[in-house]
Design an enzyme around this catalytic site. Structure first.
Site, PDB file in Angstrom:
ATOM      1  N   TYR A 124       1.274  -0.953   0.332  1.00  0.00           N
ATOM      2  CA  TYR A 124       0.237  -0.080  -0.009  1.00  0.00           C
ATOM      3  C   TYR A 124       1.243   1.181  -0.225  1.00  0.00           C
ATOM      4  CZ  TYR A 124      -3.309   2.756   2.187  1.00  0.00           C
ATOM      5  OH  TYR A 124      -4.263   4.184   2.637  1.00  0.00           O
ATOM      6  N   ARG A 245      -8.081   0.048  10.334  1.00  0.00           N
ATOM      7  CA  ARG A 245      -7.239   1.033  11.794  1.00  0.00           C
ATOM      8  C   ARG A 245      -7.805  -0.012  12.814  1.00  0.00           C
ATOM      9  NH1 ARG A 245      -9.153   6.910  10.856  1.00  0.00           N
ATOM     10  NH2 ARG A 245      -6.822   7.980  10.236  1.00  0.00           N
ATOM     11  N   ARG A 270       8.722 -17.126  39.436  1.00  0.00           N
ATOM     12  CA  ARG A 270       9.488 -16.475  39.964  1.00  0.00           C
ATOM     13  C   ARG A 270      10.227 -15.880  41.635  1.00  0.00           C
ATOM     14  NH1 ARG A 270      15.216 -14.986  39.343  1.00  0.00           N
ATOM     15  NH2 ARG A 270      15.313 -12.669  39.961  1.00  0.00           N
ATOM     16  N   GLN A 341       9.154  -4.706  32.886  1.00  0.00           N
ATOM     17  CA  GLN A 341       9.685  -4.517  34.145  1.00  0.00           C
ATOM     18  C   GLN A 341       9.097  -5.754  34.861  1.00  0.00           C
ATOM     19  OE1 GLN A 341      10.406  -2.148  34.888  1.00  0.00           O
ATOM     20  NE2 GLN A 341      10.547  -2.038  36.998  1.00  0.00           N
ATOM     21  N   GLY A 345      15.132  -7.765  35.679  1.00  0.00           N
ATOM     22  CA  GLY A 345      16.642  -8.341  34.355  1.00  0.00           C
ATOM     23  C   GLY A 345      15.892  -9.389  33.222  1.00  0.00           C
ATOM     24  N   GLU A 368      -0.587   3.256   9.966  1.00  0.00           N
ATOM     25  CA  GLU A 368      -2.023   3.245   9.708  1.00  0.00           C
ATOM     26  C   GLU A 368      -3.007   4.790  10.406  1.00  0.00           C
ATOM     27  OE1 GLU A 368      -2.912   2.104   6.513  1.00  0.00           O
ATOM     28  OE2 GLU A 368      -5.337   2.436   7.018  1.00  0.00           O
TER      29      GLU A 368
HETATM   30  C1  LIG Z   1       7.629   0.054   9.424  1.00  0.00           C
HETATM   31  C2  LIG Z   1       6.786   1.193   8.652  1.00  0.00           C
HETATM   32  C3  LIG Z   1       5.711   0.234   8.115  1.00  0.00           C
HETATM   33  C4  LIG Z   1       4.710   1.510   6.823  1.00  0.00           C
HETATM   34  N1  LIG Z   1       4.201   0.674   6.117  1.00  0.00           N
HETATM   35  C5  LIG Z   1       3.280   1.635   5.543  1.00  0.00           C
HETATM   36  C6  LIG Z   1       2.904   0.917   4.465  1.00  0.00           C
HETATM   37  O1  LIG Z   1       2.615   0.825   4.444  1.00  0.00           O
HETATM   38  N2  LIG Z   1       2.150   2.087   3.634  1.00  0.00           N
HETATM   39  C7  LIG Z   1       2.547   2.888   3.506  1.00  0.00           C
HETATM   40  O2  LIG Z   1       1.222   4.128   3.070  1.00  0.00           O
HETATM   41  N3  LIG Z   1       2.505   3.837   4.744  1.00  0.00           N
HETATM   42  C8  LIG Z   1       3.247   3.524   5.351  1.00  0.00           C
HETATM   43  N4  LIG Z   1       3.415   3.760   6.905  1.00  0.00           N
HETATM   44  C9  LIG Z   1       3.989   5.217   6.910  1.00  0.00           C
HETATM   45  C10 LIG Z   1       3.271   5.478   7.897  1.00  0.00           C
HETATM   46  O3  LIG Z   1       2.014   5.137   8.137  1.00  0.00           O
HETATM   47  C11 LIG Z   1       3.533   7.002   8.618  1.00  0.00           C
HETATM   48  O4  LIG Z   1       4.866   7.212   9.178  1.00  0.00           O
HETATM   49  C12 LIG Z   1       2.486   8.175   9.222  1.00  0.00           C
HETATM   50  O5  LIG Z   1       1.533   7.601   8.261  1.00  0.00           O
HETATM   51  C13 LIG Z   1       2.964   9.516   9.819  1.00  0.00           C
HETATM   52  O6  LIG Z   1       3.478   9.594   9.052  1.00  0.00           O
HETATM   53  P1  LIG Z   1       5.473  10.590   9.475  1.00  0.00           P
HETATM   54  O7  LIG Z   1       5.803   9.108   9.462  1.00  0.00           O
HETATM   55  O8  LIG Z   1       5.338  11.096   7.692  1.00  0.00           O
HETATM   56  O9  LIG Z   1       4.874  11.138  11.197  1.00  0.00           O
HETATM   57  P2  LIG Z   1       4.329  13.023  10.682  1.00  0.00           P
HETATM   58  O10 LIG Z   1       3.369  12.741   9.971  1.00  0.00           O
HETATM   59  O11 LIG Z   1       5.583  13.766  10.170  1.00  0.00           O
HETATM   60  O12 LIG Z   1       4.117  13.014  12.484  1.00  0.00           O
HETATM   61  C14 LIG Z   1       5.309  13.149  13.260  1.00  0.00           C
HETATM   62  C15 LIG Z   1       4.673  13.213  14.334  1.00  0.00           C
HETATM   63  O13 LIG Z   1       3.738  14.323  13.933  1.00  0.00           O
HETATM   64  C16 LIG Z   1       2.819  14.536  15.078  1.00  0.00           C
HETATM   65  N5  LIG Z   1       1.914  14.661  13.970  1.00  0.00           N
HETATM   66  C17 LIG Z   1       1.271  15.295  12.856  1.00  0.00           C
HETATM   67  N6  LIG Z   1       0.734  16.134  12.362  1.00  0.00           N
HETATM   68  C18 LIG Z   1       0.326  16.219  13.785  1.00  0.00           C
HETATM   69  C19 LIG Z   1      -0.946  17.560  13.889  1.00  0.00           C
HETATM   70  N7  LIG Z   1      -1.249  18.065  12.997  1.00  0.00           N
HETATM   71  N8  LIG Z   1      -0.893  17.709  15.390  1.00  0.00           N
HETATM   72  C20 LIG Z   1      -0.164  17.332  16.491  1.00  0.00           C
HETATM   73  N9  LIG Z   1       0.299  16.375  15.863  1.00  0.00           N
HETATM   74  C21 LIG Z   1       0.925  15.848  15.092  1.00  0.00           C
HETATM   75  C22 LIG Z   1       2.067  12.813  14.265  1.00  0.00           C
HETATM   76  O14 LIG Z   1       1.025  12.118  15.541  1.00  0.00           O
HETATM   77  C23 LIG Z   1       3.853  12.212  15.058  1.00  0.00           C
HETATM   78  O15 LIG Z   1       4.190  11.773  16.906  1.00  0.00           O
HETATM   79  C24 LIG Z   1       4.962   3.208   7.371  1.00  0.00           C
HETATM   80  C25 LIG Z   1       5.771   3.501   8.658  1.00  0.00           C
HETATM   81  C26 LIG Z   1       6.258   2.921   9.104  1.00  0.00           C
HETATM   82  C27 LIG Z   1       7.863   3.360  10.183  1.00  0.00           C
END
Ligand SMILES: Cc1cc2nc3c(=O)[nH]c(=O)nc-3n(C[C@H](O)[C@H](O)[C@H](O)COP(=O)(O)OP(=O)(O)OC[C@H]3O[C@@H](n4cnc5c(N)ncnc54)[C@H](O)[C@@H]3O)c2cc1C
Length: 559
Positions: A124, A245, A270, A341, A345, A368
């Site tokens: 995706y 979700r 334990r 926790q 250890g 997601e």
């Molecule tokens: C292991 C892994 C697998 C994944 N698999 C997929 C996949 O198959 N397909 C796909 O499309 N994506 C995938 N993703 C991407 C994932 O969905 C995104 O990482 C996620 O949606 C968050 O986006 P970002 O990393 O750009 O973080 P950001 O959007 O930059 O967010 C960074 C932080 O800021 C916070 N934040 C963001 N916007 C706001 C706001 N408006 N107000 C307050 N706080 C905010 C967020 O909650 C977060 O804590 C994957 C990611 C990982 C790490």
């Protein structure tokens, strides 16, 4: 339609397969090597082998026509095995969602049949380096290729980031901006201009392949535009959020329980200070029981939402999916953290697995939709309900639980009602003082809403179990008495949290004068919420007894 018997058999084959092919030592080695077991993932998805993906493909395309409830059960079981492998297998569910929602009948037939018959792995591709939570900022483009005035195809260019199965999928659903707006396209592996990076070196889910994708003028024929109409991409992505979700919520649930199911038996063996840890309240009532209560509250919400999505009468239930994901993934994380926790250890070493589970389950609050985005989604939607009903929405819900309490006095419905009344008061105060102009308050409200709604959901589930009316596919780890006790434990926690934290934010944002605070505390029902804590320790004792299989003995001794 999948019967309860078929579902049980499928879950059993999955468990048996994992026991044989993915024992702890294999999981640890793959985690160490940061390697996705591609052959095992294919085995799980092959129609002539485990064929997990057949569960969610409609029967007309060669699948078993499972519903959301079935998918939740499978996702939880997969997560109990390994969250990396679960992510790899479930990426096909996720990757094919835009097809389910938006494709034309011909496209559905083509792709869903291929997934069913060939065990095609999907990925995706939505996230980009600069577009994560805010997908509207996406930069990947799909430029129409026009011949004789007709669009015959598209040239897609851009980058995708952190795509699960990015390096191993056979086909990808890619979100790209066409002239009329974001749209989903199916791109097959190996086409000219389409490449992926090396897998990411991740904190957890190291058994899943996560890779960046690059698309450089990748040509796809016009029939690869899902639905055949441009500009539907974000609507199509939104349309399945409730469902997707819920899958990740089930991942959080399975991850959290798999950690606790290691901590619980460990603590019976334990010995510290002359007795097993399992007999020490300071251990069980802090590290085990509250996590069980949170996980089971989240489970109730997942099960209710899955039933409602399957009933197909209420749309996609995005907010409910967000509440389920938020509560289950936060609870899963907290349970895994507490399990480290609980093993002391040993918990901190690789061999005992809980530290791996903790690293794995961590992703569930990020992908997601992050927890913060969930809080925002929940709060915005329920805020509208509060406004539309002139502040009555949660007071009305509370009355339903007062009525439930009249029928079932021991399921914690009265305490859930206190939480919901308090929530209504906090939201009304926030409206009058215009506190949602503070983003932090808006998001904190999202958390309180999730707690209050889950308290209600768990009380309802305990009552349904008592009435013998719980969905036959529902989890039955706990009996009527135990579930009622778990519900009371969670409801007390939720009511106190809603009232005290809500009050704190109202005061903290300057929403009330000093002189009015005492009166507001009363209208929140704080005295009643404090009184409702009565019986908490004996309920915690009882739930611990159930978890450690000593409840019957204790009852016998008492008799
Ligand atoms: C292991 C892994 C697998 C994944 N698999 C997929 C996949 O198959 N397909 C796909 O499309 N994506 C995938 N993703 C991407 C994932 O969905 C995104 O990482 C996620 O949606 C968050 O986006 P970002 O990393 O750009 O973080 P950001 O959007 O930059 O967010 C960074 C932080 O800021 C916070 N934040 C963001 N916007 C706001 C706001 N408006 N107000 C307050 N706080 C905010 C967020 O909650 C977060 O804590 C994957 C990611 C990982 C790490």
């Amino acid at each position: 339609m999948i019967t309860s018997k078929t579902l049980k058999l499928s879950l059993k084959s999955l468990k048996d397969f994992a026991k044989k092919r993915l024992p702890d030592e294999v999981l640890r080695e793959l985690d160490d090597k940061d390697e996705c077991p591609v052959e095992i993932v294919h085995h799980m998805c092959s129609p002539d082998k485990l064929g997990i993906q057949l569960l969610f493909i409609p029967e007309e395309f060669g699948g078993m026509g499972g519903g959301t409830f079935d998918v939740y059960c499978v996702c939880e079981e997969m997560a109990r095995i390994d969250l990396g492998v679960a992510t790899a297998v479930l990426a096909t569910f996720l990757g094919s969602d835009p097809i389910f929602v938006g494709a034309t009948p011909e496209q559905k037939k083509l792709w869903l049949t291929r997934i069913a018959e060939e065990g095609l792995l999907f990925a995706y591709g939505a996230t980009e380096p600069e577009a994560g939570s805010d997908l509207g900022a996406l930069r990947t483009t799909a430029e129409p290729v026009i011949e004789n005035g007709r669009t015959v195809g598209y040239k897609i260019s851009g980058n995708k980031q952190w795509i699960s199965n990015g390096g191993i999928a056979d086909a990808y659903t890619i979100l790209a901006s066409a002239p009329a707006g974001p749209s989903w396209f199916v791109v097959e592996k190996g086409v000219k201009g389409f490449t992926h990076d090396e897998p990411e070196d991740k904190h957890g889910i190291r058994l899943s392949n996560t890779a960046a994708l690059a698309l450089d003028n990748v040509y796809v024929a016009a029939d690869r535009l899902l639905g055949g109409v441009e500009g539907q991409g974000l609507i199509q992505a939104q349309a399945v959020f409730g469902y997707t979700r819920l899958m990740v919520a089930a991942f959080g649930l399975g991850g959290g329980w798999s950690a606790l199911d290691r901590a619980i038996p460990y603590s019976t063996k334990r010995i510290q200070a002359g007795a097993p840890l399992s007999e020490k309240q300071g251990y069980t009532h802090k590290l085990i029981v509250p996590n069980v209560a949170r996980l089971e509250a989240a489970r109730s919400y997942i099960e209710e939402t899955a039933e409602r999505i399957d009933a197909k009468t209420e749309g996609s239930l995005n907010t409910e999916g967000a509440i389920a994901k938020y509560m289950a993934t936060e609870a899963g994380n907290a349970a895994a953290e507490a399990s480290i926790q609980a093993l002391g250890g040993y918990g901190y070493t690789h061999e005992y697995m809980v530290e791996k589970i903790k690293r794995d389950v961590r992703i569930t609050t990020i992908y997601e939709g992050t927890s913060e985005i969930m809080e925002m989604t929940i709060s915005r939607d329920r805020w509208q309900l509060h406004l539309k009903t002139r502040g009555q929405h949660y007071h009305d819900r509370a009355k339903e639980f007062e009525a439930l309490h009249a029928r079932h006095a021991n399921v914690g419905a009265d305490i859930a009602a206190l939480a919901l009344h308090a929530l209504a008061e906090i939201m009304e105060k926030a409206r009058v003082a215009r506190l949602t102009r503070y983003q932090h308050i808006l998001l904190r409200l999202g958390e309180l809403i999730a707690y209050a709604e889950c308290a209600g959901s768990l009380a309802r589930r305990a009552a349904l179990l008592a009435d013998g009316k719980l969905n036959e596919k529902a989890n039955r780890r706990f009996d009527t008495t135990a579930l009622a006790a778990i519900s009371r434990v969670f409801a007390r926690d939720a009511a106190l949290k809603v009232a005290e934290e809500g009050l704190r934010w109202v005061i903290g944002a300057g929403g009330i004068s000093d002189a009015d605070i005492a009166g507001f505390e009363t209208s929140l029902g704080l005295p009643a919420i404090h009184r409702a804590q009565s019986g908490l320790i004996s309920d915690l004792d009882y739930v611990a007894d159930v978890l450690y299989g000593r409840a019957a003995k204790r009852l016998e001794a008492a008799a």
